[in-house]
Design a protein around this motif. Sequence first.
Motif, PDB file in Angstrom:
ATOM      1  N   PRO A 228      17.285  47.072  -9.784  1.00  0.00           N
ATOM      2  CA  PRO A 228      18.220  47.266 -11.059  1.00  0.00           C
ATOM      3  C   PRO A 228      18.680  48.698 -10.760  1.00  0.00           C
ATOM      4  O   PRO A 228      19.858  48.907 -11.742  1.00  0.00           O
ATOM      5  CB  PRO A 228      17.021  47.291 -12.100  1.00  0.00           C
TER       6      PRO A 228
ATOM      7  N   GLY B 254      21.977  48.711  -9.148  1.00  0.00           N
ATOM      8  CA  GLY B 254      22.793  47.829  -9.567  1.00  0.00           C
ATOM      9  C   GLY B 254      23.559  48.994 -10.725  1.00  0.00           C
ATOM     10  O   GLY B 254      24.612  49.078 -10.920  1.00  0.00           O
ATOM     11  N   ARG B 255      22.575  49.517 -11.235  1.00  0.00           N
ATOM     12  CA  ARG B 255      23.035  50.604 -12.470  1.00  0.00           C
ATOM     13  C   ARG B 255      23.994  51.767 -11.796  1.00  0.00           C
ATOM     14  O   ARG B 255      25.169  52.058 -12.129  1.00  0.00           O
ATOM     15  CB  ARG B 255      22.024  51.044 -13.138  1.00  0.00           C
TER      16      ARG B 255
ATOM     17  N   GLY C  15      18.462  45.633  -3.424  1.00  0.00           N
ATOM     18  CA  GLY C  15      19.404  45.941  -4.273  1.00  0.00           C
ATOM     19  C   GLY C  15      20.878  45.433  -3.351  1.00  0.00           C
ATOM     20  O   GLY C  15      22.001  45.448  -4.022  1.00  0.00           O
TER      21      GLY C  15
ATOM     22  N   VAL D 127      19.857  48.596 -18.400  1.00  0.00           N
ATOM     23  CA  VAL D 127      20.121  47.359 -18.397  1.00  0.00           C
ATOM     24  C   VAL D 127      20.379  47.140 -19.946  1.00  0.00           C
ATOM     25  O   VAL D 127      19.806  47.421 -20.932  1.00  0.00           O
ATOM     26  CB  VAL D 127      18.803  46.423 -18.157  1.00  0.00           C
TER      27      VAL D 127
ATOM     28  N   SER E  47      22.668  41.117 -21.998  1.00  0.00           N
ATOM     29  CA  SER E  47      21.429  40.121 -21.149  1.00  0.00           C
ATOM     30  C   SER E  47      21.067  39.073 -21.972  1.00  0.00           C
ATOM     31  O   SER E  47      20.646  37.909 -21.598  1.00  0.00           O
ATOM     32  CB  SER E  47      20.649  40.932 -20.805  1.00  0.00           C
TER      33      SER E  47
ATOM     34  N   ASN F 139      19.357  33.543 -16.499  1.00  0.00           N
ATOM     35  CA  ASN F 139      18.295  34.470 -15.994  1.00  0.00           C
ATOM     36  C   ASN F 139      16.814  33.461 -16.177  1.00  0.00           C
ATOM     37  O   ASN F 139      16.046  33.797 -15.242  1.00  0.00           O
ATOM     38  CB  ASN F 139      18.249  35.703 -16.817  1.00  0.00           C
TER      39      ASN F 139
ATOM     40  N   SER G 278      24.831  45.624 -12.063  1.00  0.00           N
ATOM     41  CA  SER G 278      23.313  45.813 -13.022  1.00  0.00           C
ATOM     42  C   SER G 278      22.977  44.327 -13.336  1.00  0.00           C
ATOM     43  O   SER G 278      21.933  44.080 -13.278  1.00  0.00           O
ATOM     44  CB  SER G 278      23.571  46.727 -14.133  1.00  0.00           C
TER      45      SER G 278
ATOM     46  N   SER H 219      21.715  42.593 -10.472  1.00  0.00           N
ATOM     47  CA  SER H 219      20.376  43.228 -10.068  1.00  0.00           C
ATOM     48  C   SER H 219      19.220  42.415 -10.771  1.00  0.00           C
ATOM     49  O   SER H 219      18.236  42.273 -10.281  1.00  0.00           O
ATOM     50  CB  SER H 219      20.599  44.766 -10.034  1.00  0.00           C
ATOM     51  N   LEU H 220      19.600  42.394 -12.113  1.00  0.00           N
ATOM     52  CA  LEU H 220      18.656  42.100 -13.174  1.00  0.00           C
ATOM     53  C   LEU H 220      18.420  40.460 -12.693  1.00  0.00           C
ATOM     54  O   LEU H 220      17.099  39.900 -12.808  1.00  0.00           O
ATOM     55  CB  LEU H 220      19.022  42.018 -14.515  1.00  0.00           C
TER      56      LEU H 220
ATOM     57  N   LEU I 295      16.160  40.354  -9.592  1.00  0.00           N
ATOM     58  CA  LEU I 295      14.727  40.956 -10.140  1.00  0.00           C
ATOM     59  C   LEU I 295      14.114  39.755 -10.570  1.00  0.00           C
ATOM     60  O   LEU I 295      12.666  39.373 -10.220  1.00  0.00           O
ATOM     61  CB  LEU I 295      14.583  42.033 -11.036  1.00  0.00           C
TER      62      LEU I 295
END
Length: 472
Positions: A52, A55-56, A102, A242, A247, A256, A382, A385-386, A389
């Motif tokens: 994450p 990603g950010r 990542g 995030v 999300s 997700n 991001s 990436s979440l 994760l």
Amino acid sequence: MIVLCGCGITVSLMHTLVVPLLPEISRLMDLSQDSASWLLTVTMLSGAVCAPVCGRLGDMIGKRKVLAVALGLMTVGSLVGAVAWSFGSLLVARMLQGAAFGVLPLGISILKDELPPERVMAGTATMSSTLGVGGAIGMPTAGVIAALLSWHAVFWAATGASLVMLVLVVAFVPESPIHTGGRFDVLGALGLATGLVALLLAISQGAHWGWASTPTIGLFAGSVVVLGVWATHQLRVRSPLVDLRTSTRPVVLLTNLATTLVGVGMFASFMLTPLQLQASTATGYGFGVSVMLAGVCMLPMGLGMLFFSPVSAKISARRGAHVTLLCGALIMFVANVCQALLPGGLPVLIAVLMLLSIGTALCFSAMPTLIMSWVPATETASANSLNALLRTIGTSTCAAIGGTFLAAFTVRVDGAAVASSTGFQLTYTIAAGASLVAAGLAMAVTLVIRRAGGHVAEVTELGGEADVDLVA
């Protein structure tokens, strides 16, 4: 696209290459099995924290820059592993290799930004499949190199591969023109890292410490508290690590959740099939083959994902990514049910693995497509990436469940206690259940999209704030 897919395969190789080396490293460094397993755990923890963050940062300052830094860390980590002089230095090497986790979501986001619209789905599907390809070929490749040379040679090979990919990225991958700028949420990164480390430590070590032990319960409770405080902070800060509001959009949230379950459904075979192949035939489920032959049997699984990814992209283009996810989860359910029956013939087992690879390819190609269709273009790295994760949390959970069952159900073969068929069957049954629930979530995604009028969500930037328009 070729370079980025090569990066994906190389990074996924790093997560599995140490598995066949653990017995030799344990013997040479006089380590217990539990101590040696930290070479896997530290990589997972590092990857979960760095994904994450990468990603950010990619959305803020440029995805190519962060991609190059991640590959640089992986190269340094591989080099440290190649010249490792102690268990501590080897742990540092594995931590640096995990920092490159990542790369996969960053690569998918770059493809979204750079490819022509008609090629985005195919590129995303192929890039997503590299995770399975690397996972399938990593263990046998490392095993062969270690058998012919030494475990140090495995890390030298990883150093060479990492360096080649870094050079190719610098030479051929363009910088994405889409980025947000702004300030990095340091407090949010620290909070997420603390909560994730506590959660994943409890999941990965619970079987060794005891699920009812004080450390395990304390880590689970601590992760809940820390992540709760972190979520509150993310909702209040102007530039969150995030974007939880994005999300929690129904399609993103359901996708997700399905990703975590797909991770469980996929990893059971990645974890257990090599054990089945190498187990003695006297166990009733084993095939008694060598490490090299076991790797050959696993290879079709990785190649199946790679070759089937373009087909999954065509299905998504014609029917929608939500339909692709639904089909993939159902195929994974069937494959795990077949695995739970413990196929007695090697050709049958390979056929089941191919079936699972098809289902996994469908799911992996669909999930990033769904995510990127419902988040702002400035947040794709991001958001991916979440998603990556959560897949890690799913695979870690599966590993913990499988390890617990294999240790709990044993049988004596030639005077030694080995895992019985019960542990394998229970793990595959849970993987099948997870795949079925993932299919239910995919159906829910389908209903949400149909209630929106059967349209595709296109996210645009209006006045600096993300807004979702439904466009025919």
